[in-house]
Design a protein around this motif. Structure first.
Motif, mmCIF file in Angstrom:
data_model
loop_
_atom_site.group_PDB
_atom_site.id
_atom_site.type_symbol
_atom_site.label_atom_id
_atom_site.label_comp_id
_atom_site.label_asym_id
_atom_site.label_seq_id
_atom_site.Cartn_x
_atom_site.Cartn_y
_atom_site.Cartn_z
ATOM 1 N N PRO A 63 0.863 -1.375 -0.028
ATOM 2 C CA PRO A 63 0.059 0.185 -0.087
ATOM 3 C C PRO A 63 0.742 1.183 0.010
ATOM 4 O O PRO A 63 2.050 1.387 0.308
ATOM 5 C CB PRO A 63 -0.585 -0.135 1.497
ATOM 6 N N ARG A 64 0.234 2.330 -0.269
ATOM 7 C CA ARG A 64 1.035 3.496 -0.296
ATOM 8 C C ARG A 64 0.987 3.973 1.212
ATOM 9 O O ARG A 64 0.125 3.773 2.104
ATOM 10 C CB ARG A 64 0.141 4.661 -0.731
ATOM 11 N N PRO A 65 2.152 4.489 1.681
ATOM 12 C CA PRO A 65 2.453 4.784 2.850
ATOM 13 C C PRO A 65 1.484 5.866 3.468
ATOM 14 O O PRO A 65 1.095 6.771 2.415
ATOM 15 C CB PRO A 65 3.826 5.393 3.006
ATOM 16 N N ALA A 66 0.754 5.832 4.664
ATOM 17 C CA ALA A 66 -0.075 6.806 5.028
ATOM 18 C C ALA A 66 0.315 7.306 6.466
ATOM 19 O O ALA A 66 0.798 6.648 7.300
ATOM 20 C CB ALA A 66 -1.603 6.156 5.385
ATOM 21 N N ALA A 67 0.239 8.693 6.362
ATOM 22 C CA ALA A 67 0.707 9.489 7.521
ATOM 23 C C ALA A 67 -0.379 10.105 8.119
ATOM 24 O O ALA A 67 -1.610 10.102 7.932
ATOM 25 C CB ALA A 67 1.360 10.533 7.183
ATOM 26 N N VAL A 68 -0.297 9.770 9.689
ATOM 27 C CA VAL A 68 -1.326 10.470 10.607
ATOM 28 C C VAL A 68 -0.600 11.836 11.305
ATOM 29 O O VAL A 68 0.506 11.332 11.806
ATOM 30 C CB VAL A 68 -1.958 9.428 11.481
ATOM 31 N N PRO A 69 -1.393 12.942 11.353
ATOM 32 C CA PRO A 69 -0.445 14.055 11.938
ATOM 33 C C PRO A 69 -0.149 13.774 13.228
ATOM 34 O O PRO A 69 -0.879 13.377 14.014
ATOM 35 C CB PRO A 69 -1.633 15.164 11.564
ATOM 36 N N GLY A 70 0.969 14.358 13.708
ATOM 37 C CA GLY A 70 1.589 14.278 15.191
ATOM 38 C C GLY A 70 2.418 15.513 15.305
ATOM 39 O O GLY A 70 3.016 15.936 14.420
ATOM 40 N N ASP A 71 2.668 15.837 16.432
ATOM 41 C CA ASP A 71 3.311 16.921 16.853
ATOM 42 C C ASP A 71 4.790 16.734 16.912
ATOM 43 O O ASP A 71 5.595 17.814 16.797
ATOM 44 C CB ASP A 71 2.967 17.553 18.198
ATOM 45 N N ALA A 238 -8.684 -7.939 2.571
ATOM 46 C CA ALA A 238 -7.724 -9.192 2.325
ATOM 47 C C ALA A 238 -6.252 -8.728 2.034
ATOM 48 O O ALA A 238 -5.285 -9.409 2.278
ATOM 49 C CB ALA A 238 -8.246 -10.216 1.448
ATOM 50 N N GLU A 239 -6.019 -7.548 1.192
ATOM 51 C CA GLU A 239 -4.987 -7.121 0.811
ATOM 52 C C GLU A 239 -4.076 -6.776 1.912
ATOM 53 O O GLU A 239 -3.026 -6.955 2.060
ATOM 54 C CB GLU A 239 -4.936 -5.993 -0.310
ATOM 55 N N ALA A 240 -4.831 -6.070 2.940
ATOM 56 C CA ALA A 240 -4.175 -5.396 4.194
ATOM 57 C C ALA A 240 -3.655 -6.567 4.946
ATOM 58 O O ALA A 240 -2.551 -6.732 5.530
ATOM 59 C CB ALA A 240 -5.080 -4.376 4.882
ATOM 60 N N MET A 241 -4.607 -7.693 5.061
ATOM 61 C CA MET A 241 -4.252 -8.827 6.030
ATOM 62 C C MET A 241 -3.199 -9.539 5.164
ATOM 63 O O MET A 241 -2.078 -9.830 6.076
ATOM 64 C CB MET A 241 -5.272 -10.027 5.996
ATOM 65 N N ARG A 242 -2.741 -9.857 4.124
ATOM 66 C CA ARG A 242 -1.838 -10.484 3.383
ATOM 67 C C ARG A 242 -0.369 -9.505 3.697
ATOM 68 O O ARG A 242 0.557 -9.927 3.763
ATOM 69 C CB ARG A 242 -1.997 -10.614 1.851
ATOM 70 N N PHE A 243 -0.748 -8.224 3.515
ATOM 71 C CA PHE A 243 0.499 -7.272 3.727
ATOM 72 C C PHE A 243 1.116 -7.494 4.858
ATOM 73 O O PHE A 243 2.263 -7.691 5.190
ATOM 74 C CB PHE A 243 0.098 -5.871 3.398
ATOM 75 N N LEU A 244 0.190 -7.360 6.097
ATOM 76 C CA LEU A 244 0.511 -7.669 7.671
ATOM 77 C C LEU A 244 1.169 -8.704 7.940
ATOM 78 O O LEU A 244 2.098 -8.988 8.505
ATOM 79 C CB LEU A 244 -0.678 -7.159 8.391
ATOM 80 N N LEU A 245 0.583 -10.036 7.296
ATOM 81 C CA LEU A 245 1.111 -11.202 7.507
ATOM 82 C C LEU A 245 2.430 -11.342 6.975
ATOM 83 O O LEU A 245 3.504 -12.052 7.669
ATOM 84 C CB LEU A 245 0.328 -12.390 6.948
#
Length: 266
Positions: A63-71, A238-245
């Motif tokens: 997947p494309r990297p996803a950022a979550v804002p943080g200080d 399913a794509e996320a689960m395969r990536f994580l595994l």
């Protein structure tokens, strides 16, 4: 005339695993009409449990990297000091589940890896959590996912090992949901990753041992999403689960950090 299946075979066919937050409840799926939960021990036939080097996710599954804002760009984004302090010092991977609200079932999941410049996102996906939201005091049947930091050690599913470094159990302990369930639930347990809440580490996800007792729930998993809230699990594509595994590495002591955004920042 051909004989029908024996009573033992009929019993074996009736066994199925329903994940998410409490003990086994027959014909109940994660997020289903009754609520799901746990998997049954003692299913005939020994499941295959493997652990070994993974090939890593294919290019199509990355997947494309996803950022979550943080200080603080070096800190784990969106996670406050209380939960950061609960992350083991040796952890190099953190899967953060950002719940959209205390009573909401929508979430965003981001996998971070720790490097010399701090935590950096490796991928992000939409997800669902408990149908009733989140709680800091989870109990069986409350329909809420527990807030906290939990290790990740074991995986399994209806489908064979896609190439994971986690110990993976594939066998008759994981049954596809019965045909009477909605089609949306038919693949919930194709892949599961156990969240180490009220369970023994190092045993298959379907092991029903509850160190804190059955009233505190258990069998809280990452599993395939069915498009809505769960009983307490986290639903992903399913794509996320395969990536994580294929990406989670026990040598890096991965953890799941989960909760609604307000509690995550507390």
């Amino acid at each position: 005339m051909r004989a029908g299946p024996s009573s033992g075979v009929r019993r074996a066919r009736a066994v199925m695993a329903a994940a998410c937050g409490t003990v086994l409840m027959a014909l109940a799926g994660c997020g289903g009409p009754v609520g799901g939960d746990g998997a049954k021990n003692g299913v005939p036939g020994a499941p295959r449990r493997t652990a070994g080097p993974a090939a890593g996710p294919s290019r199509a599954e990355r997947p494309r990297p996803a950022a979550v804002p943080g200080d603080d760009p070096a800190a784990l984004p969106g996670v406050g000091a209380r939960l950061r302090a609960a992350i083991p010092a040796d952890s190099g991977q953190a899967l953060v589940v950002y719940g959209e609200g205390r009573d909401a079932s929508d979430a965003t999941v981001v996998l971070y890896g720790l490097g010399g410049d701090g935590w950096r996102p490796l991928g992000g996906w939409p997800a669902h959590n408990g149908r009733n939201g989140w709680t800091t005091d989870h109990h069986a049947g409350d329909g809420r996912s527990p807030v906290g930091v939990f290790t990740v050690t074991d995986a399994g599913g209806v489908l064979p090992d896609p190439g994971t470094r986690l110990a993976y159990t594939h066998g008759r302990a994981y049954y596809a949901p019965p045909s009477s369930w909605s089609p949306a639930y038919q693949h919930d347990f194709d892949y599961v990753i156990a969240i180490d809440y009220n369970r023994l580490r190092g045993v298959p996800p379907h092991d029903a041992t509850r160190p804190w007792g059955g009233a505190r729930g258990g069998s809280i998993w990452l599993h395939l999403d069915h498009g809505g809230g769960t009983s307490a699990c986290i639903g992903l594509s399913a794509e996320a689960m395969r990536f994580l595994l294929r990406t989670l590495d026990p040598a890096r002591d991965p953890v799941v950090v989960m909760g609604d955004r307000e509690d995550l920042l507390a």
